[in-house]
Design a protein around this motif. Structure first.
Motif, PDB file in Angstrom:
ATOM      1  N   GLU A  81       0.835  -1.203   0.000  1.00  9.64           N
ATOM      2  CA  GLU A  81       0.000   0.000   0.000  1.00  9.64           C
ATOM      3  C   GLU A  81       0.872   1.256   0.000  1.00  9.64           C
ATOM      4  OE1 GLU A  81      -2.512  -0.483   3.392  1.00  9.64           O
ATOM      5  OE2 GLU A  81      -3.789  -1.960   2.397  1.00  9.64           O
ATOM      6  N   ARG A  82       1.931   1.224   0.782  1.00  5.38           N
ATOM      7  CA  ARG A  82       2.845   2.376   0.822  1.00  5.38           C
ATOM      8  C   ARG A  82       3.504   2.582  -0.535  1.00  5.38           C
ATOM      9  NH1 ARG A  82       5.761   5.344   4.808  1.00  5.38           N
ATOM     10  NH2 ARG A  82       7.755   6.053   3.981  1.00  5.38           N
ATOM     11  N   ASP A  83       3.907   1.500  -1.174  1.00  4.62           N
ATOM     12  CA  ASP A  83       4.523   1.586  -2.491  1.00  4.62           C
ATOM     13  C   ASP A  83       3.544   2.173  -3.508  1.00  4.62           C
ATOM     14  OD1 ASP A  83       6.722   0.984  -4.376  1.00  4.62           O
ATOM     15  OD2 ASP A  83       5.277  -0.453  -5.208  1.00  4.62           O
ATOM     16  N   ALA A  84       2.292   1.736  -3.457  1.00  4.98           N
ATOM     17  CA  ALA A  84       1.279   2.274  -4.375  1.00  4.98           C
ATOM     18  C   ALA A  84       1.074   3.771  -4.131  1.00  4.98           C
ATOM     19  CB  ALA A  84      -0.039   1.517  -4.203  1.00  4.98           C
ATOM     20  N   LEU A  85       1.084   4.186  -2.877  1.00  6.66           N
ATOM     21  CA  LEU A  85       0.922   5.598  -2.552  1.00  6.66           C
ATOM     22  C   LEU A  85       2.102   6.413  -3.071  1.00  6.66           C
ATOM     23  CD1 LEU A  85      -0.552   7.934  -1.163  1.00  6.66           C
ATOM     24  CD2 LEU A  85       0.625   7.294   0.956  1.00  6.66           C
ATOM     25  N   VAL A  86       3.305   5.918  -2.866  1.00  6.15           N
ATOM     26  CA  VAL A  86       4.493   6.641  -3.344  1.00  6.15           C
ATOM     27  C   VAL A  86       4.464   6.754  -4.864  1.00  6.15           C
ATOM     28  CG1 VAL A  86       7.005   6.505  -3.551  1.00  6.15           C
ATOM     29  CG2 VAL A  86       5.912   6.086  -1.348  1.00  6.15           C
ATOM     30  N   ARG A  87       4.091   5.673  -5.537  1.00  7.10           N
ATOM     31  CA  ARG A  87       4.016   5.717  -7.008  1.00  7.10           C
ATOM     32  C   ARG A  87       2.944   6.704  -7.471  1.00  7.10           C
ATOM     33  NH1 ARG A  87       6.688   1.308  -9.589  1.00  7.10           N
ATOM     34  NH2 ARG A  87       7.500  -0.138  -8.041  1.00  7.10           N
ATOM     35  N   ALA A  88       1.816   6.739  -6.779  1.00  6.29           N
ATOM     36  CA  ALA A  88       0.757   7.689  -7.138  1.00  6.29           C
ATOM     37  C   ALA A  88       1.216   9.123  -6.879  1.00  6.29           C
ATOM     38  CB  ALA A  88      -0.517   7.378  -6.355  1.00  6.29           C
ATOM     39  N   LEU A  89       1.901   9.349  -5.760  1.00  7.20           N
ATOM     40  CA  LEU A  89       2.409  10.694  -5.459  1.00  7.20           C
ATOM     41  C   LEU A  89       3.385  11.158  -6.531  1.00  7.20           C
ATOM     42  CD1 LEU A  89       2.945  10.487  -1.596  1.00  7.20           C
ATOM     43  CD2 LEU A  89       1.451  12.100  -2.798  1.00  7.20           C
ATOM     44  N   LEU A  90       4.196  10.250  -7.043  1.00  8.28           N
ATOM     45  CA  LEU A  90       5.165  10.617  -8.073  1.00  8.28           C
ATOM     46  C   LEU A  90       4.494  11.017  -9.381  1.00  8.28           C
ATOM     47  CD1 LEU A  90       7.963   7.979  -7.410  1.00  8.28           C
ATOM     48  CD2 LEU A  90       8.035  10.445  -6.971  1.00  8.28           C
ATOM     49  N   GLN A  91       3.234  10.637  -9.566  1.00  3.76           N
ATOM     50  CA  GLN A  91       2.511  11.015 -10.782  1.00  3.76           C
ATOM     51  C   GLN A  91       1.866  12.404 -10.669  1.00  3.76           C
ATOM     52  OE1 GLN A  91       0.083   7.941 -12.613  1.00  3.76           O
ATOM     53  NE2 GLN A  91       1.167   6.399 -11.406  1.00  3.76           N
ATOM     54  N   LEU A  92       1.817  12.957  -9.461  1.00  2.42           N
ATOM     55  CA  LEU A  92       1.292  14.305  -9.281  1.00  2.42           C
ATOM     56  C   LEU A  92       2.324  15.322  -9.758  1.00  2.42           C
ATOM     57  CD1 LEU A  92      -0.193  14.143  -5.660  1.00  2.42           C
ATOM     58  CD2 LEU A  92      -1.383  13.768  -7.807  1.00  2.42           C
TER      59      LEU A  92
END
Length: 150
Positions: free
Chosen positions: A60-71
């Motif tokens: 879940e943390r990895d998915a959040l970090v990847r999503a944040l990097l797309q912002l």
């Protein structure tokens, strides 16, 4: 200042105003605690629920970090400062040298985009489109003169 407080200040070297301020703060905290709307549960009830495994937590943390990097950089900074570092809107605005209104709108758009990226889309709400401000593009500035009153 009453005689009792003067004696207290002379004997202890403390300022009565600090004592009064601390007393008022404690009374306010007591009021908040008395009127809070949360329900406290015992530790047995707390741990009886499902506990996510360490692997699931990391995923879940990895998915959040990847999503944040797309912002965009600006949205990412606002979201991280506001929600992960728990800064107030004013603190984020001061830190990034932007207005509080810009913090609010950028945070809202960033959270909408994160929800869409993570598949947690709020019902009846589409992600906000990116604006020139979010992309850090130059903005058109309109200067208005004083209004004619006559």
């Amino acid at each position: 200042m009453g005689p009792h407080l003067r004696r207290l200040a002379a004997r202890t070297g403390h300022r009565p105003s600090a004592y009064a301020r601390r007393t008022l703060a404690n009374l306010r905290i007591d009021t908040w605690r008395k009127h809070r709307n949360e329900v406290l549960v015992g530790t047995d009830e707390f741990f009886s629920g499902t506990i996510a495994s360490a692997a699931q937590h990391h995923a879940e943390r990895d998915a959040l970090v990847r999503a944040l990097l797309q912002l965009t950089e600006r949205r990412r900074r606002v979201v991280v400062l506001r929600y992960l570092l728990d800064l107030s809107e004013r603190e984020v605005a001061d830190d990034l040298n932007i207005s509080v209104g810009t913090v609010k709108s950028t945070a809202s758009r960033g959270l909408d985009q994160l929800r869409a990226l993570l598949g947690e889309q709020a019902p009846h709400r589409q992600p906000a489109p990116m604006t020139a401000r979010d992309r850090n593009e130059p903005q058109r500035v309109v200067h208005r003169g004083p209004a004619d009153h006559g």
